[in-house]
Design a protein around this motif. Structure first.
Motif, mmCIF file in Angstrom:
data_model
loop_
_atom_site.group_PDB
_atom_site.id
_atom_site.type_symbol
_atom_site.label_atom_id
_atom_site.label_comp_id
_atom_site.label_asym_id
_atom_site.label_seq_id
_atom_site.Cartn_x
_atom_site.Cartn_y
_atom_site.Cartn_z
ATOM 1 N N TYR A 198 9.230 45.519 -9.894
ATOM 2 C CA TYR A 198 10.125 46.604 -10.180
ATOM 3 C C TYR A 198 10.229 47.855 -9.006
ATOM 4 O O TYR A 198 11.173 48.393 -8.860
ATOM 5 C CB TYR A 198 9.680 47.046 -11.649
ATOM 6 N N PHE A 199 8.842 47.802 -8.533
ATOM 7 C CA PHE A 199 8.898 48.998 -7.431
ATOM 8 C C PHE A 199 9.569 48.552 -6.483
ATOM 9 O O PHE A 199 10.162 49.346 -5.682
ATOM 10 C CB PHE A 199 7.273 49.215 -6.881
ATOM 11 N N ALA A 200 9.377 47.453 -5.799
ATOM 12 C CA ALA A 200 9.984 46.632 -4.717
ATOM 13 C C ALA A 200 11.617 46.856 -4.932
ATOM 14 O O ALA A 200 12.154 47.215 -3.896
ATOM 15 C CB ALA A 200 9.696 45.192 -4.509
ATOM 16 N N ILE A 201 12.012 46.527 -5.926
ATOM 17 C CA ILE A 201 13.666 46.526 -6.140
ATOM 18 C C ILE A 201 14.200 47.791 -6.103
ATOM 19 O O ILE A 201 15.231 48.049 -5.563
ATOM 20 C CB ILE A 201 13.997 45.715 -7.272
ATOM 21 N N THR A 202 13.117 48.607 -6.587
ATOM 22 C CA THR A 202 13.910 50.064 -6.642
ATOM 23 C C THR A 202 13.825 50.492 -5.284
ATOM 24 O O THR A 202 14.674 51.321 -4.765
ATOM 25 C CB THR A 202 12.804 51.003 -7.412
ATOM 26 N N VAL A 203 12.653 50.365 -4.474
ATOM 27 C CA VAL A 203 12.531 50.859 -3.164
ATOM 28 C C VAL A 203 13.851 50.044 -2.129
ATOM 29 O O VAL A 203 14.668 51.067 -1.352
ATOM 30 C CB VAL A 203 11.209 50.385 -2.231
ATOM 31 N N VAL B 161 13.544 37.484 -6.561
ATOM 32 C CA VAL B 161 14.360 37.577 -5.580
ATOM 33 C C VAL B 161 15.832 37.701 -5.992
ATOM 34 O O VAL B 161 16.666 38.609 -5.623
ATOM 35 C CB VAL B 161 14.477 36.043 -4.692
ATOM 36 N N PRO B 162 16.380 37.166 -7.208
ATOM 37 C CA PRO B 162 17.491 37.554 -7.844
ATOM 38 C C PRO B 162 17.998 39.042 -8.108
ATOM 39 O O PRO B 162 18.805 39.482 -7.615
ATOM 40 C CB PRO B 162 17.658 36.544 -9.290
ATOM 41 N N LEU B 163 16.882 39.641 -8.658
ATOM 42 C CA LEU B 163 17.122 41.022 -8.837
ATOM 43 C C LEU B 163 16.862 41.795 -7.595
ATOM 44 O O LEU B 163 17.580 42.859 -7.491
ATOM 45 C CB LEU B 163 16.055 41.279 -9.980
ATOM 46 N N TYR B 164 16.433 41.354 -6.657
ATOM 47 C CA TYR B 164 16.231 42.024 -5.311
ATOM 48 C C TYR B 164 17.503 41.827 -4.698
ATOM 49 O O TYR B 164 18.168 42.823 -4.373
ATOM 50 C CB TYR B 164 15.273 41.270 -4.434
ATOM 51 N N MET C 266 20.034 44.338 -6.261
ATOM 52 C CA MET C 266 19.903 45.741 -5.905
ATOM 53 C C MET C 266 20.477 45.959 -4.581
ATOM 54 O O MET C 266 21.091 47.271 -4.229
ATOM 55 C CB MET C 266 18.446 46.024 -6.127
ATOM 56 N N ILE C 267 20.446 45.240 -3.786
ATOM 57 C CA ILE C 267 21.170 45.183 -2.444
ATOM 58 C C ILE C 267 22.463 45.327 -2.473
ATOM 59 O O ILE C 267 23.052 46.181 -1.717
ATOM 60 C CB ILE C 267 20.649 44.123 -1.526
ATOM 61 N N ALA C 268 23.315 44.513 -3.268
ATOM 62 C CA ALA C 268 24.289 44.436 -3.649
ATOM 63 C C ALA C 268 24.907 45.921 -4.012
ATOM 64 O O ALA C 268 25.915 46.729 -3.774
ATOM 65 C CB ALA C 268 24.902 43.379 -4.552
ATOM 66 N N LEU C 269 23.953 46.539 -5.044
ATOM 67 C CA LEU C 269 24.363 47.920 -5.594
ATOM 68 C C LEU C 269 24.429 48.736 -4.496
ATOM 69 O O LEU C 269 25.139 49.595 -4.603
ATOM 70 C CB LEU C 269 23.258 47.984 -6.912
ATOM 71 N N ALA C 270 23.339 48.846 -3.475
ATOM 72 C CA ALA C 270 23.165 49.643 -2.880
ATOM 73 C C ALA C 270 24.352 49.746 -1.807
ATOM 74 O O ALA C 270 24.808 50.804 -1.269
ATOM 75 C CB ALA C 270 22.019 49.457 -1.786
#
Length: 463
Positions: free
Chosen positions: A125-130, A440-443, A446-450
């Motif tokens: 969760y920390f990594a995907i937020t970062v 990896v999927p949620l990661y 988050m990149i797509a959202l960014a």
């Protein structure tokens, strides 16, 4: 007339070197590590990380330099709705207080490794937020969108390659460097072993005979399917225009992709690929882009031709005729929600719990000769059910609220990256019901959202 030599000319002091210009400074910085380099390390090196056992941990490791870069920048921008995400993280951390609380219908008692599993998930969760904040705060000049798209496109090719490896060499597996370095007591833990032991495929017998499902370069067949579907929109973006060679590579890779997709036996993947294809075709066709319509029609024709002349059709039909886990999944979802509402509806239980017995008998469960007699733990077989069981109705509501808020901000955006990003979010929404996605999927989500949020912010700044 005789000339007389004059005095020697005065000596000139050496000229001082010109001051460094901004371009010179940028040039010197450019010879170092470029902004966004942690993403290149993760994705370009992913086959190596898989082979050495670090594929699940490289995302967490690279969060450190990302945090340092954000810290160096000072002020960090956040997307709208981010307060919901922060509250979700706080709610998730509260779950540590419930790790050793017995859940209704779950096996009573406590297991020390629940803390290890909780810490691992919290780190993700920390990594995907970062990564959301990291990609979103870098400018287009520092980290071009096209560069990120190509990295994720490369991951699609890697996923297809791993799938083909699982089809051709289904029994390939070997100990990784990390596995050899860790003590046996840790490397033989079921969760740890699945993360650090490279395998090309996993076997299943629910068709009535043994069949291999590709998983490389990930840990599970469903993870392979989810990642393939979420990387696909970026592969289409990267290869739909540009050089002729890149455009020719697109249909070749998509055709090769068909074999591991069918052999994965992932009905959820098949449905999501159909949904994503329809969504992107419709959105791009509305923009007047004929390539999307041509690609969809050509893909449908190629699919029919391949099915007509290969054993893939038989395997596909057998899978559709074998529901396998439908009833068991439905019962598990009902018990998961009931256990949460009865035992801890607000905060949840922090992590999953083993179910008492099976749905047929309290004394049931997996045993030799009847692997299907067992039931997956409460809070598995879909990230939505994990969110409800582990973080309660409040935590699940905050998570979903943030995702819906970000989708609502971009679903009308005609930009090609926004269309691909919304396709990723729609696919993710379907997968939430059936796959466990916290890695990896949620990661990728988050990149797509960014990328979408960064573009939105730049457009507002230019007005």
């Amino acid at each position: 007339m005789s000339g007389t030599a004059g005095p020697p000319p005065p000596s000139r002091a050496p000229a001082a070197p010109p001051p460094l210009s901004p371009l010179t400074v940028e040039g010197r910085q450019a010879r170092g590590l470029r902004p966004g380099w942690p993403l290149s390390v993760i994705f370009l090196g992913f086959p190596l990380w898989w082979a050495t056992g670090f594929s699940a941990f490289i995302f967490l490791i690279m969060s450190v330099p990302m945090v340092l870069e954000l810290w160096r920048r000072g002020a960090v921008r956040v997307p709208r709705g981010f307060a919901m995400w922060l509250l979700f993280l706080v709610w998730m951390l509260l779950g540590v207080l419930m790790l050793f609380v017995d859940a209704p219908y779950g096996v009573p008692g406590s297991e020390p490794n629940r803390i290890l599993v909780f810490a691992y998930r919290a780190a993700w969760y920390f990594a995907i937020t970062v990564v959301l904040l990291y990609v979103g705060n870098l400018t287009e000049k520092e980290l071009p969108t096209e560069r990120v798209v190509r990295l994720l496109s490369f991951m699609f090719v890697v996923t297809v390659g791993g799938g083909l490896l699982g089809v051709v060499l289904p029994h390939l597996e070997f100990p990784s460097l990390l596995e050899l370095a860790l003590p046996k007591s840790l490397s033989r833990n079921d969760l740890v072993a699945s993360l650090i032991h490279p395998k090309a495929a996993t076997s299943t017998t629910f068709l009535g005979y043994e069949e291999s499902r590709p998983i490389a370069p990930f840990a599970y067949a469903n993870s392979w399917g989810a990642n393939l579907a979420l990387f696909l929109p970026f592969f289409l973006l990267a290869h739909s225009r540009g050089s002729r060679r890149r455009r020719l590579l697109l249909p070749v890779v998509l055709l090769l992709c068909l074999w591991p997709v069918i052999y994965s036996l992932n009905r959820g993947l098949w449905g999501v690929l159909g949904l994503g294809t329809a969504y992107m075709t419709f959105r791009f066709a509305r923009k007047g882009n004929k390539w999307a319509l041509r690609l969809a029609v050509g893909g449908a024709v190629a699919l029919l031709l391949v099915f007509a002349g290969s054993p893939l059709r038989t395997l596909f039909e057998q899978r559709l005729d074998t529901p396998h886990s439908n009833e068991r999944r439905g019962q598990l979802y009902e018990v998961t929600v009931a256990s949460t509402l009865i035992g801890s509806p607000v905060v949840g239980f922090g992590s999953t719990r083993d179910l008492q017995g099976s749905f047929a008998s309290v004394g049931g469960g997996e045993r030799p000769g009847c692997k299907g007699c067992g039931v997956p733990p409460l809070g598995t077989q879909g990230s939505l059910w994990f969110l409800i069981f582990s973080h309660g109705t409040v935590g699940a509501g905050l998570f979903l609220g943030f995702m819906v808020r970000r989708f609502a901000a971009h679903w009308r955006d005609p930009d090609r990256v926004a269309i691909a990003g919304c396709c990723v979010l729609l696919s993710f929404a379907v997968f939430l019901l059936i796959y466990d996605l916290l890695d990896v999927p949620l990661y990728t989500v988050m990149i797509a959202l960014a990328l979408m949020w960064r573009r939105e912010r730049m457009e507002v700044a230019e007005r």
